[in-house]
Design a protein around this motif. Structure first.
Motif, PDB file in Angstrom:
ATOM      1  N   TYR A 148      41.476  68.973 -97.570  1.00 39.36           N
ATOM      2  CA  TYR A 148      42.219  69.932 -96.763  1.00 39.36           C
ATOM      3  C   TYR A 148      41.276  70.953 -96.137  1.00 39.36           C
ATOM      4  O   TYR A 148      40.258  71.302 -96.725  1.00 39.36           O
ATOM      5  CB  TYR A 148      43.251  70.676 -97.617  1.00 39.36           C
ATOM      6  CG  TYR A 148      44.312  69.780 -98.189  1.00 39.36           C
ATOM      7  CD1 TYR A 148      45.394  69.391 -97.416  1.00 39.36           C
ATOM      8  CD2 TYR A 148      44.225  69.315 -99.494  1.00 39.36           C
ATOM      9  CE1 TYR A 148      46.366  68.557 -97.939  1.00 39.36           C
ATOM     10  CE2 TYR A 148      45.194  68.479-100.021  1.00 39.36           C
ATOM     11  CZ  TYR A 148      46.262  68.104 -99.239  1.00 39.36           C
ATOM     12  OH  TYR A 148      47.219  67.276 -99.748  1.00 39.36           O
ATOM     13  N   VAL A 156      40.917  74.764 -95.312  1.00 40.68           N
ATOM     14  CA  VAL A 156      41.552  75.970 -95.833  1.00 40.68           C
ATOM     15  C   VAL A 156      40.931  77.205 -95.205  1.00 40.68           C
ATOM     16  O   VAL A 156      39.716  77.375 -95.220  1.00 40.68           O
ATOM     17  CB  VAL A 156      41.395  76.054 -97.379  1.00 40.68           C
ATOM     18  CG1 VAL A 156      42.116  77.277 -97.920  1.00 40.68           C
ATOM     19  CG2 VAL A 156      41.892  74.785 -98.048  1.00 40.68           C
ATOM     20  N   TYR A 193      49.006  76.265 -88.512  1.00 41.43           N
ATOM     21  CA  TYR A 193      48.813  75.798 -89.886  1.00 41.43           C
ATOM     22  C   TYR A 193      49.933  74.847 -90.276  1.00 41.43           C
ATOM     23  O   TYR A 193      51.067  74.988 -89.830  1.00 41.43           O
ATOM     24  CB  TYR A 193      48.794  76.995 -90.854  1.00 41.43           C
ATOM     25  CG  TYR A 193      47.571  77.852 -90.666  1.00 41.43           C
ATOM     26  CD1 TYR A 193      46.378  77.533 -91.291  1.00 41.43           C
ATOM     27  CD2 TYR A 193      47.600  78.963 -89.828  1.00 41.43           C
ATOM     28  CE1 TYR A 193      45.239  78.294 -91.101  1.00 41.43           C
ATOM     29  CE2 TYR A 193      46.469  79.730 -89.631  1.00 41.43           C
ATOM     30  CZ  TYR A 193      45.292  79.394 -90.271  1.00 41.43           C
ATOM     31  OH  TYR A 193      44.160  80.136 -90.069  1.00 41.43           O
ATOM     32  N   ASP A 194      49.581  73.903 -91.133  1.00 43.97           N
ATOM     33  CA  ASP A 194      50.563  72.963 -91.652  1.00 43.97           C
ATOM     34  C   ASP A 194      51.285  73.532 -92.864  1.00 43.97           C
ATOM     35  O   ASP A 194      52.420  73.161 -93.156  1.00 43.97           O
ATOM     36  CB  ASP A 194      49.881  71.642 -92.037  1.00 43.97           C
ATOM     37  CG  ASP A 194      49.236  70.997 -90.837  1.00 43.97           C
ATOM     38  OD1 ASP A 194      49.967  70.674 -89.884  1.00 43.97           O
ATOM     39  OD2 ASP A 194      47.996  70.830 -90.836  1.00 43.97           O
ATOM     40  N   MET A 250      44.882  68.282 -92.854  1.00 45.04           N
ATOM     41  CA  MET A 250      45.940  69.273 -92.985  1.00 45.04           C
ATOM     42  C   MET A 250      45.298  70.638 -93.112  1.00 45.04           C
ATOM     43  O   MET A 250      44.406  70.837 -93.926  1.00 45.04           O
ATOM     44  CB  MET A 250      46.804  68.982 -94.203  1.00 45.04           C
ATOM     45  CG  MET A 250      47.998  69.842 -94.328  1.00 45.04           C
ATOM     46  SD  MET A 250      49.031  69.245 -95.691  1.00 45.04           S
ATOM     47  CE  MET A 250      50.544  70.046 -95.292  1.00 45.04           C
ATOM     48  N   LYS A 251      45.762  71.565 -92.293  1.00 41.75           N
ATOM     49  CA  LYS A 251      45.191  72.904 -92.275  1.00 41.75           C
ATOM     50  C   LYS A 251      46.105  73.861 -93.039  1.00 41.75           C
ATOM     51  O   LYS A 251      47.294  73.973 -92.725  1.00 41.75           O
ATOM     52  CB  LYS A 251      45.023  73.373 -90.828  1.00 41.75           C
ATOM     53  CG  LYS A 251      44.210  74.611 -90.678  1.00 41.75           C
ATOM     54  CD  LYS A 251      43.946  74.868 -89.207  1.00 41.75           C
ATOM     55  CE  LYS A 251      43.147  76.134 -89.020  1.00 41.75           C
ATOM     56  NZ  LYS A 251      42.919  76.407 -87.598  1.00 41.75           N
ATOM     57  N   ILE A 252      45.532  74.540 -94.041  1.00 40.94           N
ATOM     58  CA  ILE A 252      46.294  75.416 -94.914  1.00 40.94           C
ATOM     59  C   ILE A 252      45.753  76.840 -94.821  1.00 40.94           C
ATOM     60  O   ILE A 252      44.541  77.051 -94.842  1.00 40.94           O
ATOM     61  CB  ILE A 252      46.218  74.929 -96.377  1.00 40.94           C
ATOM     62  CG1 ILE A 252      46.816  73.526 -96.491  1.00 40.94           C
ATOM     63  CG2 ILE A 252      46.902  75.908 -97.320  1.00 40.94           C
ATOM     64  CD1 ILE A 252      46.652  72.892 -97.849  1.00 40.94           C
ATOM     65  N   LEU A 301      41.311  72.416-103.017  1.00 39.66           N
ATOM     66  CA  LEU A 301      41.918  71.871-101.797  1.00 39.66           C
ATOM     67  C   LEU A 301      40.883  71.251-100.870  1.00 39.66           C
ATOM     68  O   LEU A 301      41.124  70.193-100.277  1.00 39.66           O
ATOM     69  CB  LEU A 301      42.710  72.959-101.068  1.00 39.66           C
ATOM     70  CG  LEU A 301      43.977  73.446-101.769  1.00 39.66           C
ATOM     71  CD1 LEU A 301      44.584  74.622-101.028  1.00 39.66           C
ATOM     72  CD2 LEU A 301      44.984  72.317-101.913  1.00 39.66           C
ATOM     73  N   SER A 302      39.729  71.896-100.742  1.00 41.48           N
ATOM     74  CA  SER A 302      38.665  71.354 -99.894  1.00 41.48           C
ATOM     75  C   SER A 302      38.176  70.012-100.426  1.00 41.48           C
ATOM     76  O   SER A 302      37.927  69.083 -99.653  1.00 41.48           O
ATOM     77  CB  SER A 302      37.505  72.346 -99.804  1.00 41.48           C
ATOM     78  OG  SER A 302      37.927  73.532 -99.183  1.00 41.48           O
TER      79      SER A 302
END
Length: 92
Positions: free
Chosen positions: A46, A48, A66-67, A22-24, A41-42
């Protein structure tokens, strides 16, 4: 009769080998807060991207998909919700 054995379908399907990605986009100007959010998050798997200004956020959103986005409300140049409203108005 023998008892039915449950099967591990995830093993057969190879599901345990699938990596959820998932790309944030994180829009945060406070370096300490940003570093901590990126680290957490990493660590959870994820991807980031971090930007510190609204203009950078707009550029990233237009250049990449981005998600999700985490956005600070008090940023240099304005309220972080402005970028959310702009992107929604533009259908992004």
């Amino acid at each position: 009769m023998g008892e039915a054995q449950s099967e591990d379908f995830t093993k057969d399907a190879g599901i345990q080998d699938i990596i959820f990605f998932m790309k944030i986009l994180l829009v945060e100007d406070d370096v300490i807060i940003a570093e901590n959010i990126v680290k957490i998050l990493s660590k959870e798997g994820y991807a980031v991207d971090l930007v510190t200004r609204l203009e950078e956020a707009e550029e990233k959103i237009m250049a990449s998909e981005y998600d999700a986005m985490i956005c600070d409300r008090r940023l240099p140049g304005g309220d972080g919700l402005m970028i959310v409203k702009t992107m929604r108005d533009e259908g992004v």
